[in-house]
Design a protein around this motif. Sequence first.
Motif, PDB file in Angstrom:
ATOM      1  N   GLU A   1       0.821  -1.224   0.000  1.00 25.51           N
ATOM      2  CA  GLU A   1       0.000   0.000   0.000  1.00 25.51           C
ATOM      3  C   GLU A   1       0.849   1.267   0.000  1.00 25.51           C
ATOM      4  OE1 GLU A   1      -2.057  -2.968  -0.067  1.00 25.51           O
ATOM      5  OE2 GLU A   1      -1.308  -2.893   1.994  1.00 25.51           O
ATOM      6  N   ASN A   2       2.122   1.168  -0.290  1.00 25.47           N
ATOM      7  CA  ASN A   2       2.987   2.356  -0.321  1.00 25.47           C
ATOM      8  C   ASN A   2       2.444   3.441  -1.241  1.00 25.47           C
ATOM      9  OD1 ASN A   2       4.835   1.367   1.526  1.00 25.47           O
ATOM     10  ND2 ASN A   2       6.384   0.825   0.003  1.00 25.47           N
ATOM     11  N   GLU A   3       2.015   3.022  -2.435  1.00 22.81           N
ATOM     12  CA  GLU A   3       1.561   4.005  -3.427  1.00 22.81           C
ATOM     13  C   GLU A   3       0.280   4.713  -2.983  1.00 22.81           C
ATOM     14  OE1 GLU A   3       2.382   0.879  -4.098  1.00 22.81           O
ATOM     15  OE2 GLU A   3       4.131   1.034  -5.427  1.00 22.81           O
TER      16      GLU A   3
ATOM     17  N   LYS B   1      -8.124 -13.118  -6.922  1.00 23.31           N
ATOM     18  CA  LYS B   1      -8.232 -12.049  -7.921  1.00 23.31           C
ATOM     19  C   LYS B   1      -7.317 -10.883  -7.556  1.00 23.31           C
ATOM     20  CE  LYS B   1     -13.032 -12.935  -9.309  1.00 23.31           C
ATOM     21  NZ  LYS B   1     -14.431 -12.395  -9.279  1.00 23.31           N
ATOM     22  N   VAL B   2      -7.287 -10.543  -6.278  1.00 20.76           N
ATOM     23  CA  VAL B   2      -6.419  -9.459  -5.810  1.00 20.76           C
ATOM     24  C   VAL B   2      -4.953  -9.829  -6.045  1.00 20.76           C
ATOM     25  CG1 VAL B   2      -5.652  -8.168  -3.778  1.00 20.76           C
ATOM     26  CG2 VAL B   2      -8.087  -8.646  -4.103  1.00 20.76           C
ATOM     27  N   PHE B   3      -4.600 -11.077  -5.791  1.00 17.32           N
ATOM     28  CA  PHE B   3      -3.239 -11.571  -6.016  1.00 17.32           C
ATOM     29  C   PHE B   3      -2.856 -11.446  -7.490  1.00 17.32           C
ATOM     30  CE2 PHE B   3      -0.707 -15.229  -7.465  1.00 17.32           C
ATOM     31  CZ  PHE B   3       0.469 -15.039  -6.744  1.00 17.32           C
ATOM     32  N   LYS B   4      -3.744 -11.891  -8.372  1.00 18.26           N
ATOM     33  CA  LYS B   4      -3.460 -11.833  -9.805  1.00 18.26           C
ATOM     34  C   LYS B   4      -3.303 -10.392 -10.279  1.00 18.26           C
ATOM     35  CE  LYS B   4      -6.055 -16.093 -10.688  1.00 18.26           C
ATOM     36  NZ  LYS B   4      -7.286 -16.668 -11.294  1.00 18.26           N
ATOM     37  N   ARG B   5      -4.140  -9.515  -9.756  1.00 20.18           N
ATOM     38  CA  ARG B   5      -4.029  -8.106 -10.162  1.00 20.18           C
ATOM     39  C   ARG B   5      -2.724  -7.503  -9.661  1.00 20.18           C
ATOM     40  NH1 ARG B   5      -6.424  -3.760 -12.142  1.00 20.18           N
ATOM     41  NH2 ARG B   5      -6.155  -1.755 -11.097  1.00 20.18           N
TER      42      ARG B   5
ATOM     43  N   GLU C   1       0.154  -8.067 -11.839  1.00 23.47           N
ATOM     44  CA  GLU C   1       0.156  -7.233 -13.051  1.00 23.47           C
ATOM     45  C   GLU C   1       0.509  -5.786 -12.762  1.00 23.47           C
ATOM     46  OE1 GLU C   1      -3.772  -7.688 -14.487  1.00 23.47           O
ATOM     47  OE2 GLU C   1      -3.571  -9.835 -14.968  1.00 23.47           O
ATOM     48  N   THR C   2       0.037  -5.259 -11.630  1.00 21.95           N
ATOM     49  CA  THR C   2       0.164  -3.824 -11.364  1.00 21.95           C
ATOM     50  C   THR C   2       1.266  -3.467 -10.377  1.00 21.95           C
ATOM     51  OG1 THR C   2      -1.489  -3.951  -9.602  1.00 21.95           O
ATOM     52  CG2 THR C   2      -2.289  -3.489 -11.843  1.00 21.95           C
ATOM     53  N   GLN C   3       1.779  -4.448  -9.639  1.00 25.20           N
ATOM     54  CA  GLN C   3       2.834  -4.177  -8.660  1.00 25.20           C
ATOM     55  C   GLN C   3       4.020  -5.122  -8.899  1.00 25.20           C
ATOM     56  OE1 GLN C   3       0.202  -4.419  -5.020  1.00 25.20           O
ATOM     57  NE2 GLN C   3       1.035  -2.365  -4.646  1.00 25.20           N
ATOM     58  N   LYS C   4       4.542  -5.046 -10.092  1.00 26.96           N
ATOM     59  CA  LYS C   4       5.612  -5.961 -10.485  1.00 26.96           C
ATOM     60  C   LYS C   4       6.914  -5.717  -9.731  1.00 26.96           C
ATOM     61  CE  LYS C   4       3.704  -6.812 -15.078  1.00 26.96           C
ATOM     62  NZ  LYS C   4       3.903  -6.744 -16.542  1.00 26.96           N
ATOM     63  N   HIS C   5       7.018  -4.573  -9.040  1.00 32.15           N
ATOM     64  CA  HIS C   5       8.215  -4.302  -8.241  1.00 32.15           C
ATOM     65  C   HIS C   5       8.243  -5.128  -6.954  1.00 32.15           C
ATOM     66  CE1 HIS C   5       5.027  -1.704  -6.701  1.00 32.15           C
ATOM     67  NE2 HIS C   5       5.694  -1.620  -5.559  1.00 32.15           N
TER      68      HIS C   5
ATOM     69  N   LEU D   1       8.147  -8.622  -4.941  1.00 35.89           N
ATOM     70  CA  LEU D   1       8.530  -9.999  -5.218  1.00 35.89           C
ATOM     71  C   LEU D   1       7.310 -10.922  -5.197  1.00 35.89           C
ATOM     72  CD1 LEU D   1      11.766 -10.327  -3.024  1.00 35.89           C
ATOM     73  CD2 LEU D   1      11.634 -10.096  -5.510  1.00 35.89           C
ATOM     74  N   ARG D   2       7.330 -11.925  -6.071  1.00 30.50           N
ATOM     75  CA  ARG D   2       6.235 -12.879  -6.128  1.00 30.50           C
ATOM     76  C   ARG D   2       6.027 -13.572  -4.773  1.00 30.50           C
ATOM     77  NH1 ARG D   2       4.436 -15.696 -10.632  1.00 30.50           N
ATOM     78  NH2 ARG D   2       5.017 -13.798 -11.741  1.00 30.50           N
ATOM     79  N   GLU D   3       7.124 -13.828  -4.075  1.00 30.04           N
ATOM     80  CA  GLU D   3       7.031 -14.490  -2.775  1.00 30.04           C
ATOM     81  C   GLU D   3       6.246 -13.633  -1.786  1.00 30.04           C
ATOM     82  OE1 GLU D   3       8.430 -17.184  -3.340  1.00 30.04           O
ATOM     83  OE2 GLU D   3       8.693 -18.314  -1.503  1.00 30.04           O
ATOM     84  N   TYR D   4       6.446 -12.336  -1.852  1.00 31.88           N
ATOM     85  CA  TYR D   4       5.739 -11.411  -0.975  1.00 31.88           C
ATOM     86  C   TYR D   4       4.239 -11.464  -1.257  1.00 31.88           C
ATOM     87  CZ  TYR D   4       4.199  -6.915   1.001  1.00 31.88           C
ATOM     88  OH  TYR D   4       3.541  -5.942   1.704  1.00 31.88           O
ATOM     89  N   LEU D   5       3.875 -11.443  -2.534  1.00 28.50           N
ATOM     90  CA  LEU D   5       2.464 -11.468  -2.906  1.00 28.50           C
ATOM     91  C   LEU D   5       1.808 -12.784  -2.506  1.00 28.50           C
ATOM     92  CD1 LEU D   5       2.700  -9.826  -6.448  1.00 28.50           C
ATOM     93  CD2 LEU D   5       2.108  -8.726  -4.281  1.00 28.50           C
ATOM     94  N   ARG D   6       2.548 -13.871  -2.603  1.00 26.87           N
ATOM     95  CA  ARG D   6       2.012 -15.170  -2.186  1.00 26.87           C
ATOM     96  C   ARG D   6       1.763 -15.205  -0.675  1.00 26.87           C
ATOM     97  NH1 ARG D   6       6.290 -18.534  -5.925  1.00 26.87           N
ATOM     98  NH2 ARG D   6       4.945 -18.796  -7.770  1.00 26.87           N
TER      99      ARG D   6
END
Length: 326
Positions: free
Chosen positions: A78-80, A282-286, A289-293, A295-300
């Motif tokens: 949520e930094n942005e 759905k939030v994870f998939k988005r 796409e939108t927060q590629k900076h 890490l995938r591990e963080y999103l998981r």
Amino acid sequence: PALKSLSLDSQCTQDFLRFEGNAQTIRLVTKLQVLSTYGGLNLTFGTLSAALKYVAASNEVGRRKGHIFSKVGYFASENEIVAEIRAQTGTEDGRNPIAFLVEAADDVVYSVVDLEDATSKGILTWAALRGQLEERLGKDNVILKEALATTDRVLRIRREDKRPQPEDQSFARAFRTAVIGLGVKAVTDKFLLEHDRILAGDYPEEILFDSEAKDLVRACKAIGSQFVYRTPGNLKLELMGRQIITDLLSLFWEGAKVYSGEDKSKTFAEKIVALLSENYKKVFKRAQETQKHLLREYLRLQLVTDYVCGMTDSFALNLHRQLRNG
């Protein structure tokens, strides 16, 4: 083990090591409540700003003096949005003045509602509660005397309305009303007195515990800590809850750690993923796409914490029973 791929001192890692409900609330209302869009509840910037009770990122906690920097205010995900909230409201890295009142309201209500609940469950009698208050504050304490006088007045009005209640419960409910009323007045008076300092971002205190209601609320919290939260029944519930959360996090991480966004159900891990909330997936998939900076591990990891945090107590208990105990 799930955090090994992340730098220990990074905000992403500290988001989980210092996980905080207030930060999850910001995530919930801005990202997880998916309605017609991915804008969460679409609250105004002013409302979101007032909800930011703490203003430090997870890797900044304690680096600056002051209560508002003592806990995690928001996560890396949520930094942005937090930067935009600050830009739109002009708060910069300070706290919105309304947040002082939000925090005080929480503290006043929770300090006394738990005591009321304890009397309704027979954990405390009104006589014991009153005795503890007088012992801790002194019978001549001005705000306690006012609280007890207000309690008697509220109770008298309720009796005239002929609304029968158990005696202990009646007193506790009236006392709750009295404490909340006195707390609101004390906090309001202090807010007005410190108005200029608060608006200037030069007020580092918790406004409630800098007000005339501080001793009464602290006494209520201390009584709750000693006589309510430490009862065998409550301690057992807390320990059970801890075990349930640990088990569910561990189980769903087995699935999330291999999840790439495609829904399959061949392997055991993929079957676990199938149980995860479709909304959070759905939030994870988005986010991929939108927060590629990030890490995938963080999103998981967030996918799992989002799901478990979103459970009600009864849902988590029933799910744990189904998955662990049959």
